[in-house]
Design a protein around this motif. Structure first.
Motif, PDB file in Angstrom:
ATOM      1  N   PRO A 203      15.319  12.781  -1.799  1.00 43.03           N
ATOM      2  CA  PRO A 203      15.128  12.364  -1.173  1.00 43.03           C
ATOM      3  C   PRO A 203      13.541  11.910  -1.022  1.00 43.03           C
ATOM      4  O   PRO A 203      12.486  10.350  -1.971  1.00 43.03           O
ATOM      5  N   SER A 204      12.296  12.762  -0.951  1.00 40.30           N
ATOM      6  CA  SER A 204      10.843  12.660  -0.717  1.00 40.30           C
ATOM      7  C   SER A 204      10.696  12.162  -1.882  1.00 40.30           C
ATOM      8  O   SER A 204       8.900  11.964  -2.499  1.00 40.30           O
ATOM      9  N   TRP A 205      11.391  13.186  -3.104  1.00 44.02           N
ATOM     10  CA  TRP A 205      11.148  12.459  -4.939  1.00 44.02           C
ATOM     11  C   TRP A 205      10.321  11.286  -4.537  1.00 44.02           C
ATOM     12  O   TRP A 205       8.895  10.816  -4.821  1.00 44.02           O
ATOM     13  N   ASP A 206      10.942  10.284  -3.990  1.00 39.26           N
ATOM     14  CA  ASP A 206      10.794   8.427  -4.797  1.00 39.26           C
ATOM     15  C   ASP A 206       9.798   8.140  -3.585  1.00 39.26           C
ATOM     16  O   ASP A 206       8.928   7.269  -4.000  1.00 39.26           O
ATOM     17  N   GLN A 207       9.800   8.779  -2.236  1.00 43.81           N
ATOM     18  CA  GLN A 207       9.018   8.384  -1.184  1.00 43.81           C
ATOM     19  C   GLN A 207       7.783   9.009  -1.868  1.00 43.81           C
ATOM     20  O   GLN A 207       6.474   7.755  -1.876  1.00 43.81           O
ATOM     21  N   LEU A 208       7.621  10.020  -2.419  1.00 41.54           N
ATOM     22  CA  LEU A 208       6.225  10.817  -2.597  1.00 41.54           C
ATOM     23  C   LEU A 208       5.506   9.370  -3.754  1.00 41.54           C
ATOM     24  O   LEU A 208       4.403   9.309  -3.618  1.00 41.54           O
ATOM     25  N   HIS A 209       6.533   9.210  -5.130  1.00 35.46           N
ATOM     26  CA  HIS A 209       5.415   8.354  -5.961  1.00 35.46           C
ATOM     27  C   HIS A 209       5.429   6.999  -5.023  1.00 35.46           C
ATOM     28  O   HIS A 209       4.436   6.935  -5.856  1.00 35.46           O
ATOM     29  N   LYS A 210       5.968   6.778  -4.513  1.00 37.66           N
ATOM     30  CA  LYS A 210       6.071   5.129  -3.998  1.00 37.66           C
ATOM     31  C   LYS A 210       4.772   5.142  -3.628  1.00 37.66           C
ATOM     32  O   LYS A 210       3.489   4.261  -3.531  1.00 37.66           O
ATOM     33  N   ALA A 211       4.594   6.411  -2.833  1.00 36.36           N
ATOM     34  CA  ALA A 211       3.313   6.455  -1.547  1.00 36.36           C
ATOM     35  C   ALA A 211       2.347   6.229  -2.949  1.00 36.36           C
ATOM     36  O   ALA A 211       1.257   6.293  -2.991  1.00 36.36           O
TER      37      ALA A 211
ATOM     38  N   PHE B   5       4.501  15.161   3.797  1.00 40.40           N
ATOM     39  CA  PHE B   5       5.434  15.935   2.482  1.00 40.40           C
ATOM     40  C   PHE B   5       4.466  17.115   2.491  1.00 40.40           C
ATOM     41  O   PHE B   5       3.472  17.548   3.447  1.00 40.40           O
ATOM     42  N   VAL B   6       5.806  18.406   2.215  1.00 39.85           N
ATOM     43  CA  VAL B   6       5.102  19.252   2.657  1.00 39.85           C
ATOM     44  C   VAL B   6       5.441  19.724   1.650  1.00 39.85           C
ATOM     45  O   VAL B   6       5.893  20.119   0.144  1.00 39.85           O
ATOM     46  N   CYS B   7       3.836  20.667   0.903  1.00 38.65           N
ATOM     47  CA  CYS B   7       3.563  21.541  -0.139  1.00 38.65           C
ATOM     48  C   CYS B   7       3.617  22.754  -0.271  1.00 38.65           C
ATOM     49  O   CYS B   7       3.386  23.416   0.906  1.00 38.65           O
TER      50      CYS B   7
END
Length: 353
Positions: free
Chosen positions: A5-13, A130-132
């Protein structure tokens, strides 16, 4: 293949603001002056070789220290934090005879970063953290000989690197990483092995994460250690379809800017940059103040060069806090629209037509 789910959140941010990545883990560890006994902890008190300097091991022996450092960077405003895994593959761990610990260190390091990120996301749900999963270059190079008298010699191979990176990436995913960060790339062939291993891990685990790639321009020549210009480096790596391409380490902000600008003009993905806090002094320490570093980086944001920015060697939460304050008023860079052409790379780029 499923995506977190973080994929879309990252792109949005990334579309909304310039994202802030954390600073140097090693610098913050050194400030705490851990002893040999601290590195060993109870579990490794009888280890046959010295382990001081194996910073990644601290994720197992001093987890509170590592999570505290993550939280200091999050408190300073970081959106992305890197796992304490820069050397956590069996090639580099061989220096301490700890090859078999590589997978465990990646899992536990990612869990520590995940816990810190989730703690701060819970405080401000509208600003997810987010965790890299940090994937470093190893201490070997696939393109260059370590023996000046035998230029054809290699002390590693693509397949060995691929195996080492594959184990690392699987551990990072298991521990909860949102992103795979292939960073401090001084040899593009190493990075290609890391990228290949990452895609293999994605397929094996039926999970796709964003990939960030960050190279290192080693000096004023404007080239990586293996000889590529920043443009050629991008053309070598763009087949991975990364979330971002960028530069880190080696140079301070003042010297890094032209190479970041080069990438900004040619890449159709997001741009990251996390320079050192200046160049090291005679004692190998970094003297650039948080204010000075932030003032040098602010024009990058003003000129529309950045999507992700932070600090590398010598940078601290104070540096990251100042950088955030200086760039948050600017809009993020809009990725370039690139005309389809044949784009090839050796040490120099080649664009047909």
């Amino acid at each position: 293949m499923r995506r977190k789910p973080s994929w879309d959140q990252l792109h949005k941010a990334a579309k909304e603001r310039i994202l802030i990545i954390d600073g140097a883990m090693g610098t913050m560890i050194q400030k705490r002056k851990p002893t040999e006994e601290d590195y060993r902890g109870e579990r490794f008190k009888d280890w046959a070789s010295d382990v001081k300097g194996n910073n990644d091991l601290l994720s197992l022996t001093q987890p509170e220290m590592i999570q505290e450092i993550h939280e200091e960077y999050l408190e300073a405003g970081a959106d992305l934090i890197e796992t304490n895994t820069f050397n956590s593959q069996f090639i580099s761990m061989a220096d301490y005879q700890m090859e078999e610990l590589s997978y465990e260190i990646n899992v536990e390091s990612a869990k520590l970063a995940r816990a810190a990120a989730d703690k701060y996301t819970a405080k401000t749900p509208d600003k997810p953290r987010f965790v890299c999963g940090a994937v470093g270059p190893t201490n070997r190079t696939a393109s260059l000989s370590p023996d000046v008298n035998n230029p054809g010699y290699r002390n590693t191979s693509f397949d060995e690197l691929r195996k080492a990176y594959g184990e690392q990436v699987r551990g990072l995913i298991e521990g909860g990483a949102d992103i795979i960060m292939i960073e401090t790339v001084f040899d593009t062939l190493n990075a290609k092995a890391a990228g290949f291993a990452t895609l293999e891990a994605f397929e094996e685990m039926d999970l796709e994460l964003p990939i960030m790639i960050s190279g290192t321009i080693t000096d004023r020549s404007g080239r990586t250690l293996s000889g590529q210009t920043s443009e050629a480096f991008w053309y070598s790596m763009r087949h991975l379809k990364p979330f971002s391409i960028g530069l880190n380490c080696a140079l301070g902000a003042e010297l890094m800017r032209p190479y970041v600008a080069d990438l900004s003009h040619i890449a159709d993905v997001y741009i990251s940059a996390y320079p050192n806090a200046g160049l090291p002094n005679e004692m190998g320490e970094y003297d650039e103040t948080p204010h000075d570093m932030a003032c040098q980086i602010e024009p990058w944001a003003e000129d529309g060069l950045l999507n992700i920015v932070g600090g590398c060697c010598g940078s601290t939460p104070d540096h990251i806090g100042h950088i955030r304050q200086h760039v948050e008023k600017y809009k993020p860079r809009v990725p370039s629209s690139i005309e389809p052409k044949m784009r090839l790379s050796g040490l120099e780029p080649f664009v047909a037509g």
